[in-house]
Scaffold this motif. Sequence first.
Motif, PDB file in Angstrom:
ATOM      1  N   LEU A 112       0.835   0.387 -24.253  1.00  0.00           N
ATOM      2  CA  LEU A 112       2.118   1.082 -24.170  1.00  0.00           C
ATOM      3  C   LEU A 112       1.993   2.498 -23.639  1.00  0.00           C
ATOM      4  O   LEU A 112       2.937   3.032 -23.053  1.00  0.00           O
ATOM      5  N   THR A 113       0.852   3.120 -23.843  1.00  0.00           N
ATOM      6  CA  THR A 113       0.655   4.472 -23.307  1.00  0.00           C
ATOM      7  C   THR A 113       0.176   4.448 -21.858  1.00  0.00           C
ATOM      8  O   THR A 113       0.041   5.495 -21.233  1.00  0.00           O
ATOM      9  N   GLY A 114      -0.088   3.256 -21.330  1.00  0.00           N
ATOM     10  CA  GLY A 114      -0.556   3.150 -19.952  1.00  0.00           C
ATOM     11  C   GLY A 114      -2.036   3.377 -19.791  1.00  0.00           C
ATOM     12  O   GLY A 114      -2.536   3.424 -18.658  1.00  0.00           O
ATOM     13  N   GLU A 115      -2.770   3.511 -20.903  1.00  0.00           N
ATOM     14  CA  GLU A 115      -4.211   3.694 -20.784  1.00  0.00           C
ATOM     15  C   GLU A 115      -4.859   2.443 -20.172  1.00  0.00           C
ATOM     16  O   GLU A 115      -5.833   2.540 -19.428  1.00  0.00           O
ATOM     17  N   ILE A 116      -4.324   1.281 -20.550  1.00  0.00           N
ATOM     18  CA  ILE A 116      -4.616   0.062 -19.783  1.00  0.00           C
ATOM     19  C   ILE A 116      -3.393  -0.157 -18.915  1.00  0.00           C
ATOM     20  O   ILE A 116      -2.320  -0.492 -19.407  1.00  0.00           O
ATOM     21  N   ALA A 117      -3.510   0.072 -17.636  1.00  0.00           N
ATOM     22  CA  ALA A 117      -2.352   0.175 -16.748  1.00  0.00           C
ATOM     23  C   ALA A 117      -1.790  -1.180 -16.372  1.00  0.00           C
ATOM     24  O   ALA A 117      -2.448  -2.222 -16.499  1.00  0.00           O
ATOM     25  N   ALA A 118      -0.551  -1.162 -15.899  1.00  0.00           N
ATOM     26  CA  ALA A 118       0.091  -2.380 -15.404  1.00  0.00           C
ATOM     27  C   ALA A 118      -0.760  -3.011 -14.313  1.00  0.00           C
ATOM     28  O   ALA A 118      -1.210  -2.332 -13.385  1.00  0.00           O
ATOM     29  N   GLY A 119      -0.996  -4.303 -14.458  1.00  0.00           N
ATOM     30  CA  GLY A 119      -1.818  -5.031 -13.506  1.00  0.00           C
ATOM     31  C   GLY A 119      -3.291  -5.019 -13.829  1.00  0.00           C
ATOM     32  O   GLY A 119      -4.070  -5.779 -13.256  1.00  0.00           O
ATOM     33  N   GLU A 120      -3.708  -4.154 -14.755  1.00  0.00           N
ATOM     34  CA  GLU A 120      -5.126  -4.015 -15.080  1.00  0.00           C
ATOM     35  C   GLU A 120      -5.567  -5.088 -16.069  1.00  0.00           C
ATOM     36  O   GLU A 120      -4.845  -5.436 -17.001  1.00  0.00           O
ATOM     37  N   ARG A 121      -6.767  -5.574 -15.867  1.00  0.00           N
ATOM     38  CA  ARG A 121      -7.344  -6.573 -16.763  1.00  0.00           C
ATOM     39  C   ARG A 121      -7.901  -5.887 -18.007  1.00  0.00           C
ATOM     40  O   ARG A 121      -8.441  -4.786 -17.935  1.00  0.00           O
ATOM     41  N   VAL A 122      -7.778  -6.544 -19.160  1.00  0.00           N
ATOM     42  CA  VAL A 122      -8.354  -6.029 -20.395  1.00  0.00           C
ATOM     43  C   VAL A 122      -9.857  -6.303 -20.382  1.00  0.00           C
ATOM     44  O   VAL A 122     -10.285  -7.461 -20.307  1.00  0.00           O
ATOM     45  N   ASN A 123     -10.621  -5.260 -20.436  1.00  0.00           N
ATOM     46  CA  ASN A 123     -12.081  -5.386 -20.483  1.00  0.00           C
ATOM     47  C   ASN A 123     -12.482  -5.655 -21.930  1.00  0.00           C
ATOM     48  O   ASN A 123     -12.623  -4.734 -22.731  1.00  0.00           O
ATOM     49  N   GLU A 124     -12.661  -6.939 -22.262  1.00  0.00           N
ATOM     50  CA  GLU A 124     -12.912  -7.305 -23.651  1.00  0.00           C
ATOM     51  C   GLU A 124     -14.178  -6.647 -24.192  1.00  0.00           C
ATOM     52  O   GLU A 124     -14.200  -6.163 -25.326  1.00  0.00           O
ATOM     53  N   VAL A 125     -15.218  -6.630 -23.412  1.00  0.00           N
ATOM     54  CA  VAL A 125     -16.481  -6.049 -23.868  1.00  0.00           C
ATOM     55  C   VAL A 125     -16.302  -4.564 -24.143  1.00  0.00           C
ATOM     56  O   VAL A 125     -16.690  -4.045 -25.197  1.00  0.00           O
ATOM     57  N   GLY A 126     -15.687  -3.861 -23.194  1.00  0.00           N
ATOM     58  CA  GLY A 126     -15.510  -2.421 -23.336  1.00  0.00           C
ATOM     59  C   GLY A 126     -14.608  -2.062 -24.499  1.00  0.00           C
ATOM     60  O   GLY A 126     -14.908  -1.136 -25.271  1.00  0.00           O
ATOM     61  N   VAL A 127     -13.479  -2.777 -24.653  1.00  0.00           N
ATOM     62  CA  VAL A 127     -12.547  -2.471 -25.735  1.00  0.00           C
ATOM     63  C   VAL A 127     -13.177  -2.797 -27.087  1.00  0.00           C
ATOM     64  O   VAL A 127     -13.046  -2.031 -28.048  1.00  0.00           O
ATOM     65  N   ALA A 128     -13.871  -3.931 -27.179  1.00  0.00           N
ATOM     66  CA  ALA A 128     -14.519  -4.304 -28.439  1.00  0.00           C
ATOM     67  C   ALA A 128     -15.564  -3.262 -28.833  1.00  0.00           C
ATOM     68  O   ALA A 128     -15.662  -2.871 -30.004  1.00  0.00           O
ATOM     69  N   GLN A 129     -16.337  -2.793 -27.873  1.00  0.00           N
ATOM     70  CA  GLN A 129     -17.334  -1.760 -28.167  1.00  0.00           C
ATOM     71  C   GLN A 129     -16.663  -0.472 -28.597  1.00  0.00           C
ATOM     72  O   GLN A 129     -17.119   0.209 -29.524  1.00  0.00           O
ATOM     73  N   ARG A 130     -15.597  -0.129 -27.942  1.00  0.00           N
ATOM     74  CA  ARG A 130     -14.877   1.104 -28.274  1.00  0.00           C
ATOM     75  C   ARG A 130     -14.349   1.074 -29.705  1.00  0.00           C
ATOM     76  O   ARG A 130     -14.379   2.085 -30.417  1.00  0.00           O
ATOM     77  N   LEU A 131     -13.868  -0.112 -30.145  1.00  0.00           N
ATOM     78  CA  LEU A 131     -13.311  -0.240 -31.477  1.00  0.00           C
ATOM     79  C   LEU A 131     -14.359  -0.577 -32.524  1.00  0.00           C
ATOM     80  O   LEU A 131     -14.072  -0.559 -33.722  1.00  0.00           O
ATOM     81  N   GLY A 132     -15.555  -0.916 -32.079  1.00  0.00           N
ATOM     82  CA  GLY A 132     -16.612  -1.261 -33.012  1.00  0.00           C
ATOM     83  C   GLY A 132     -16.401  -2.582 -33.704  1.00  0.00           C
ATOM     84  O   GLY A 132     -16.749  -2.741 -34.884  1.00  0.00           O
ATOM     85  N   ILE A 133     -15.817  -3.553 -32.983  1.00  0.00           N
ATOM     86  CA  ILE A 133     -15.566  -4.869 -33.552  1.00  0.00           C
ATOM     87  C   ILE A 133     -16.133  -5.929 -32.617  1.00  0.00           C
ATOM     88  O   ILE A 133     -16.493  -5.652 -31.468  1.00  0.00           O
ATOM     89  N   SER A 134     -16.196  -7.162 -33.108  1.00  0.00           N
ATOM     90  CA  SER A 134     -16.632  -8.266 -32.260  1.00  0.00           C
ATOM     91  C   SER A 134     -15.473  -8.699 -31.377  1.00  0.00           C
ATOM     92  O   SER A 134     -14.318  -8.286 -31.559  1.00  0.00           O
TER      93      SER A 134
END
Length: 213
Positions: free
Chosen positions: A23-45
């Motif tokens: 919603l803040t546009g940090e993951i922009a419209a049209g952009e793919r969610v980088n599962e590995v990067g987001v999971a590492q950032r949040l410290g979860i599997s």
Amino acid sequence: MMVDLVHTGLAGQAVAVLRELVLTGEIAAGERVNEVGVAQRLGISRGPLREAIRHLASEGLLVLTPNRGAHVPVTDNDGVRALFELRSALESAAARLAAERRTDADLAAMKEASAASREAFATGEFPYRLDLAFHRTLLDAARSPLVAEQVRLAQQRVILLRATKEVAFSHERASLDDHDALIEAITAHDGDRAGQVMAAHLARVRDQLLTTS
């Protein structure tokens, strides 16, 4: 962003954080969610993260494509018009119900939310959370939980659109004036007027989004 996901449900917390990124546009419209990067950032599997992705896909904030993962949707002008047809029908009805069912406490909450928005506007800011806070007080006054839930989903998709647009500050000022007009109509128990103001407010927001790039 530092988020503690340990002491509460991982998937539920991942939903909240991933929603914020979208919603803040940090993951922009049209952009793919980088599962590995987001999971590492949040410290979860990736398991809880994938649950969160499926949840946001059910809300229309992400699109899941087989073998390609999830991406943030890009909405064309026809999609904008369709979304606002839905939102206007729902929120105009909610405004009419609020005028019928509101209490003095509801009015106080609406006025407080409006004042907070004007205070932020005076400093050169008008974050979407303040706009949502005002609309939430109106939905609370309407006392229609099913309508409120569907409005919330539609509002999120509008926020997603606005993250990709440059919205003029004059538009934000007009939104504040609309909020005050809604308070006036709801105070007077004038449901027809409240519905009309809401419809005009959302039509202007729609047109602003259609004319900006």
